[in-house]
Structure formats: C-alpha cells, structure tokens
Design an enzyme around this catalytic site. Sequence first.
Site, PDB file in Angstrom:
ATOM      1  N   ASN A   1       0.818  -1.214   0.000  1.00  0.00           N
ATOM      2  CA  ASN A   1       0.000   0.000   0.000  1.00  0.00           C
ATOM      3  C   ASN A   1       0.851   1.263   0.000  1.00  0.00           C
ATOM      4  O   ASN A   1       1.932   1.302   0.606  1.00  0.00           O
ATOM      5  CB  ASN A   1      -0.928   0.003   1.222  1.00  0.00           C
ATOM      6  CG  ASN A   1      -2.068  -0.973   1.060  1.00  0.00           C
ATOM      7  OD1 ASN A   1      -2.594  -1.129  -0.033  1.00  0.00           O
ATOM      8  ND2 ASN A   1      -2.438  -1.642   2.144  1.00  0.00           N
ATOM      9  N   HIS A   2       0.359   2.287  -0.664  1.00  0.00           N
ATOM     10  CA  HIS A   2       1.002   3.593  -0.686  1.00  0.00           C
ATOM     11  C   HIS A   2       0.092   4.599   0.014  1.00  0.00           C
ATOM     12  O   HIS A   2      -1.111   4.379   0.148  1.00  0.00           O
ATOM     13  CB  HIS A   2       1.230   4.046  -2.136  1.00  0.00           C
ATOM     14  CG  HIS A   2       2.244   3.224  -2.874  1.00  0.00           C
ATOM     15  ND1 HIS A   2       3.125   3.779  -3.775  1.00  0.00           N
ATOM     16  CD2 HIS A   2       2.520   1.899  -2.858  1.00  0.00           C
ATOM     17  CE1 HIS A   2       3.892   2.825  -4.289  1.00  0.00           C
ATOM     18  NE2 HIS A   2       3.531   1.680  -3.743  1.00  0.00           N
ATOM     19  N   GLN A   3       0.696   5.709   0.422  1.00  0.00           N
ATOM     20  CA  GLN A   3      -0.094   6.769   1.047  1.00  0.00           C
ATOM     21  C   GLN A   3      -1.038   7.378   0.005  1.00  0.00           C
ATOM     22  O   GLN A   3      -0.622   7.793  -1.076  1.00  0.00           O
ATOM     23  CB  GLN A   3       0.832   7.849   1.611  1.00  0.00           C
ATOM     24  CG  GLN A   3       0.097   8.933   2.384  1.00  0.00           C
ATOM     25  CD  GLN A   3       1.052   9.950   3.004  1.00  0.00           C
ATOM     26  OE1 GLN A   3       2.260   9.855   2.850  1.00  0.00           O
ATOM     27  NE2 GLN A   3       0.491  10.927   3.707  1.00  0.00           N
TER      28      GLN A   3
ATOM     29  N   THR B   1       1.303   9.734  -4.431  1.00  0.00           N
ATOM     30  CA  THR B   1       1.385   8.396  -3.833  1.00  0.00           C
ATOM     31  C   THR B   1       2.807   7.840  -3.887  1.00  0.00           C
ATOM     32  O   THR B   1       3.049   6.725  -3.424  1.00  0.00           O
ATOM     33  CB  THR B   1       0.462   7.418  -4.591  1.00  0.00           C
ATOM     34  OG1 THR B   1       0.852   7.366  -5.968  1.00  0.00           O
ATOM     35  CG2 THR B   1      -0.998   7.838  -4.459  1.00  0.00           C
TER      36      THR B   1
END
Length: 213
Positions: A79-81, A87
């Site tokens: 997962n990325h921010q 991102t």
Amino acid sequence: MNKIPDPNTVHPIAGYDKEIYVKPTIKNPNIIVGDFTYIADSEFESHVTHHYDFIGDKLIIGKFCQIAAGVEFVMNGANHQMNAVSTFPFYTLEGWNMQPPAASDMHFRGDTVIGNDVWIGQNAIILPGVRIGDGAIIGANSVVGSDVEPYTVVVGNPAKQLRYRFDEELTELLLKFKWWDKPVEEINALIPVLTNSDLDLVKKELKKRMSDE
C-alpha cells in the site's frame, strides 16, 4: 496397512515435487497455515508479497485449503499513502528527504485470513486484509479485494459473488460440524459423506453424526 496422512509431510505425492503441504515449509512467523493445506508449487513463501516485518501483518490460512499455481497473497506493504497529493513512496528509496508516514496515513487493512477448505484458483490475487470464509471457491484469475462469505463462489476482477454453493441449511450444518477439525481417522471415515453429490443425504448424515456427538 494403509499409510496415515501426515500433515508434516512436505511432498504428499510420492515422486512429485510440484505440490506440497505448506505448513511444514513455513519459516516466517507471520505466516500461519493449517494442516493439509497444499499449493501446486514446490514452495510457498514467494507467493506472499510485500510482507515486511516492520508492518507486522499476518497471513493466516486454515486447514485443507487448495491453492493453485500462480496465486499471490499481496500484503499491506504494497500500500502507498493515498491521502496526500502524491502516492510516490519517497521514504523507501535512496536519496529522497522523506520520513516514513505515520501509520494513520497508510491504508493498512490488517491481517489476511483464509478459512478452511477454501479452493483458490490459478493466478488469483488476494489483496491485503481480505477475509475469506470456510468452504469458499475463488475463481481463476480473480482479484479479491473484499471479504468473501463462507461457501460462496466468487470470480472476476474485482471478484464478485457468483453464487452460494449450498442452501442455508447445509451451509449452517457444515459451519457447525467443522469436519476439518476432526481427527485424521474420523475424516478418513467421513470421505464418503464429504465427496457425495447427494446433498440431501449429506444433510441427513451430518445431522445424525452431530446428534451422536
């Protein structure tokens, strides 16, 4: 004398190394797999991706699951921010001036939990934090991003419920009976019931066995 099934055997098919019982091969303490779950490959842990110790999420798989070739369990490290303008994970790459984002800024979805007697078809992808119920079937090439009810069939990208496998009565009986938790000797004796396509007969037999317990 018949050979007794051993959950600690790596290769349950003599002379064939492309199908293994997963549990005895696991080295990562954050991967927990039940007895007799197998994968159609010569190893398992490379099928679990983006699984980083600093996140601490677990992959938990029940007993008697059937995992086809090419299946991937994507963990929370992928997962990325997403609550910022970019991102791009600057903090993971050399030379960029960024501290790791707070856990609250990351889209971590918790442990991935697969029930018992789940069949996962070839090249399916299981996304982080998904929970798949007992007896579910995941179609080949499906991408599973949301929870799957017990004894349902899901297919597609994104995976959608196609149908329930059985009626409500049989599903409830199976979830209560939990055949996968029985001793090996009892499961062996149950095989004619577990593999019988006469579902009315199966219901009667399960009710009888449960009343005798």
